[in-house]
Enzyme design. Structure first.
Site, PDB file in Angstrom:
ATOM      1  N   GLU A 117      -6.888  12.360  -0.168  1.00  0.00           N
ATOM      2  CA  GLU A 117      -7.336  13.259   0.897  1.00  0.00           C
ATOM      3  C   GLU A 117      -7.987  14.523   0.314  1.00  0.00           C
ATOM      4  O   GLU A 117      -8.985  15.019   0.847  1.00  0.00           O
ATOM      5  CB  GLU A 117      -6.159  13.618   1.808  1.00  0.00           C
ATOM      6  CG  GLU A 117      -5.697  12.426   2.654  1.00  0.00           C
ATOM      7  CD  GLU A 117      -4.613  12.779   3.646  1.00  0.00           C
ATOM      8  OE1 GLU A 117      -4.908  12.831   4.852  1.00  0.00           O
ATOM      9  OE2 GLU A 117      -3.473  12.998   3.211  1.00  0.00           O
ATOM     10  N   GLU A 125       0.393   5.735   2.884  1.00  0.00           N
ATOM     11  CA  GLU A 125       1.402   6.395   3.715  1.00  0.00           C
ATOM     12  C   GLU A 125       2.105   5.444   4.668  1.00  0.00           C
ATOM     13  O   GLU A 125       3.263   5.677   5.050  1.00  0.00           O
ATOM     14  CB  GLU A 125       0.756   7.533   4.512  1.00  0.00           C
ATOM     15  CG  GLU A 125       0.398   8.757   3.691  1.00  0.00           C
ATOM     16  CD  GLU A 125      -0.962   8.670   3.006  1.00  0.00           C
ATOM     17  OE1 GLU A 125      -1.415   9.682   2.447  1.00  0.00           O
ATOM     18  OE2 GLU A 125      -1.574   7.576   3.033  1.00  0.00           O
TER      19      GLU A 125
END
Length: 705
Positions: A110, A130
């Site tokens: 990210e 995730e």
């Protein structure tokens, strides 16, 4: 090169007009609060420095950033939070370049997507895993990835949690270029200088155009939503990931970020996330031994006795880990069958493109066979994988005792039998332990390390070292019939059999267990494993069976007909023409009805919840006994056994974590209620009673293990 500074978790050094920011937070540059704070600070300072024209982000050591800092899991978030740091990077008025090497995972990716340009080194692996922790990328990942890669590719990345290679990431649009340079600094500086030479300015991912065709993107999201609903068995975060990607298509970027944040917080508060986090830490804790750990013995060469399905699978696992392997069989035809089984595994991998011809040949070159036990005289660890019969195994160990070199570890792959009795066939029981592999041994991650009464500490350490090198999850187990997993399995399978005789069909039971989250029900699993395996165990245990205990004979009636499951074309299910998916069998229902009549049982109906509660209560109660008797070290070890070896739904954390989540008082009340109809089977574990009465839970015992 000019001035440099260190801010703690990140150091800076200016190379002419390029500010190089190096994240340095061993061992994997995880995104701790200190890292986030330093990143925010240096990006802010770079904006005000007229000597800086561009910022280059890189990681020290072997990785860029491998994700969140697990040491902060479960703690209140500290500022700055990662979404703020990513937004600050993207908003930079000066171009920010990320050079990716090693792992760029989760929050690390990210950060990279928030940068304006990305260069990847060969060997880098990129991912957003995730979902494996019950979460979604919560720092803009669900909004930036679709704009860079498109809806389909980003959904695949986030829903599977799998990694992309650097080249695959380039093809997907996730990175801008690849570098063959081995040094991240050299690669990053070279690319940044190229960008400055052509006057490149900030190029923000929020403005990328991979979602230009919104109609096509929404169709991909709809298809993903249907797949998630059909295949994830009620998992929470996959549906939220799809919802977040839908927001990336339908909403402006800033609004999409707010939607993502709301969905992320929903996942953060979900019981599934708690179960997945528990599973993550439980697997890390299995290798923690009480007291001062011993050093493993020398472990360079592996011997295997037996070339059947299990022996061949163990051989493949050892060859994959780089060990030279010698297999011993009783005669040449049996040895050739063993060789063929090993080669067949590699031929299949080759056909699927998961192995190159050179890799196949390299592994098989380390594989030798013999019909003489003397061929094992230089092995550091010898694993017996012969028929599950005590006399046969004792005979093998007597032979191994004769030929093994001093200090060699001797291991039995028994699933049930007494390791101490097997060790007694040798002059050195300190060198003997159990290594219970699960089939297929080259794929299944669980390895029960069974410690006998006389097993030496360094022998145990060697078993754990083998597991580490085979990339398996080791769980220490004591000696009893079935160790941890199979002992508990026998009890909750017995509970299922009683439910079946009392009125539920095997198909209703399987459906209820699948609805709980298992990939297969107990009767599907029995058919897959082979009904004759359980039958042999039941016959072995018959002389010591408690006559007060109820014994359901339905599985025996099927086995007496030769209906052993998939390998015979029928078991509890029918498998026409070699089909892998079974069909319900009316003849099985007729056998069940006849057995109910013989046992004078009046059938009654069971709801799916009735089935689940009985099935799980039996599992939890016996697990408590296993813990009380010291067969398992800690409750979380039992959770790992069932997660890694028996298909227990990972998002529920394992049977002990699940028991804590519903309340031990409720589990105990269920068991006491069932005991009204069958007190011989439903005997509450003293440990369960003690914990429930004192208001404690199983997790409290993890902390003291």
């Amino acid at each position: 090169m000019t001035d440099s500074a260190s801010t703690g978790a990140a150091s800076t050094r200016r190379y002419d007009d390029i500010l190089v920011v190096t994240i340095d937070h061993p061992p994997v540059n995880a995104l701790s609060a200190a890292v986030r704070g330093d990143l925010a600070r240096v990006i802010r300072e770079a904006q005000a420095d007229p000597q800086v024209r561009a910022v280059l982000l890189m990681g020290a050591g072997k990785n860029f950033i491998a994700g969140a800092d697990i040491r902060e899991f479960g703690k209140p978030p500290q500022a700055p939070i990662l979404p703020e740091v990513c937004n600050q990077i993207e908003a930079s008025a000066k171009p920010v370049v990320a050079v990716l090497h090693g792992a760029a995972l989760g929050g690390g990716l990210e950060i990279a997507m928030a940068a304006h340009y990305r260069v990847a080194l060969e060997g880098a692996k990129l991912g957003l895993p995730e979902v494996n922790l019950g979460l979604l990328p919560g720092a803009g990942g669900t909004q930036r990835a679709p704009r860079l890669m498109g809806a389909q590719a980003s959904l695949d990345l986030m829903l599977t949690g799998k990694h992309l290679s650097a080249r695959a990431a380039l093809e997907a649009g996730l990175v801008d270029t690849l570098s063959s340079d081995a040094d991240p600094l050299d690669a990053g500086l070279a690319y940044t200088r190229q960008l400055l030479a052509v006057g490149a300015g900030p190029r923000r991912s929020r403005d990328a155009g991979a979602l230009a065709d919104k109609t096509a993107a929404l169709a991909q999201v709809e298809a993903a939503a249907e797949r998630v609903a059909a295949t994830t068995r009620g998992l929470y975060s996959p549906a939220k990931i799809v919802e977040a990607v839908r927001a990336a298509i339908e909403q402006p970027f800033d609004e999409g970020l707010r939607t993502e944040r709301a969905l992320f917080l929903q996942c953060l508060d979900s019981p599934q996330r708690a179960g997945l986090i528990h599973a993550f830490f439980a697997e890390r804790d299995t290798a923690k031994m009480p007291g001062q750990p011993a050093r493993p013995r020398r472990l360079e060469r592996i011997g295997i006795v037996g070339g059947g399905t299990m022996g061949a699978g163990i051989a493949v696992a050892a060859l994959d880990a780089g060990f030279p392997v010698t297999m011993v069989e009783q005669d040449d035809p049996a040895l050739e069958r063993g060789r063929a089984r090993v080669a067949q595994v590699y031929d299949l991998l080759l056909k699927k493109g998961r192995l190159t011809p050179q890799e196949r040949e390299s592994r098989l070159a380390r594989f030798t066979g013999a019909t003489d036990y003397g061929a094992l005289d230089d092995a550091d660890l010898i694993i017996e994988a012969v028929f599950e019969d005590m006399a046969v195994k004792q005979a093998v160990f007597a032979q191994l005792d004769r030929v093994a070199k001093p200090g060699a570890v001797l291991a039995t792959n028994t699933s049930y039998l007494d390791v101490d009795r097997i060790a007694a066939a040798t002059r050195g029981p300190a060198d003997v332990l159990g290594l219970h592999f699960f089939s297929p041994a080259n794929i299944m991650k669980l390895l029960e390390v069974v410690v006998g009464e006389h097993t030496a500490a360094d022998t145990v350490a060697t078993g754990f070292e083998l597991a580490r090198r085979l990339r398996k999850i080791p769980v220490r187990a004591g000696v009893c019939d079935g160790f941890i997993g199979n002992r508990i399995l026998a009890v909750h399978r017995q509970a299922a059999d009683m439910i079946m005789e009392d009125g539920a069909s095997p198909y209703e039971i399987d459906a209820a267990v699948r609805a709980f989250g298992y990939p297969m029900g107990p009767y599907q699993m029995a058919d897959l494993a082979g009904g004759d395996i359980g039958w042999a165990t039941r016959k072995r245990r018959a002389p010591t069976r408690d006559p007060a205990q109820r014994y359901v004979q339905i599985p025996d009636r099927l086995c007496e007909r030769g209906w052993f499951g998939q390998k015979t074309g029928r078991g509890f299910y029918l498998y026409p023409d070699g089909a892998r998916q079974g069909e319900q069998d009316p003849e099985v229902l007729a056998i069940i009805a006849a057995e109910r009549a013989r046992a004078r049982v009046t059938p009654r109906s069971f709801t799916p919840e009735d089935i689940q509660r009985r099935y799980l209560a039996a599992m939890i109660n016996e697990a408590a006994n296993v813990l009380l008797q010291g067969i398992a070290q800690r409750p979380s070890d039992i959770d790992v056994v069932f997660l890694a070896g028996y298909g227990f739904p990972r998002h529920r954390g394992g049977p002990m974590h699940y028991a804590d989540s519903v309340g031990l008082d409720r589990v105990l009340a269920d068991i006491r209620g069932y005991a009204q109809e069958d007190p011989a089977f439903w005997k509450p574990s003293p440990l369960l009673v003690q914990l429930a009465d004192s208001g404690r839970n199983f997790a409290s015992l993890n902390q003291t293990a």
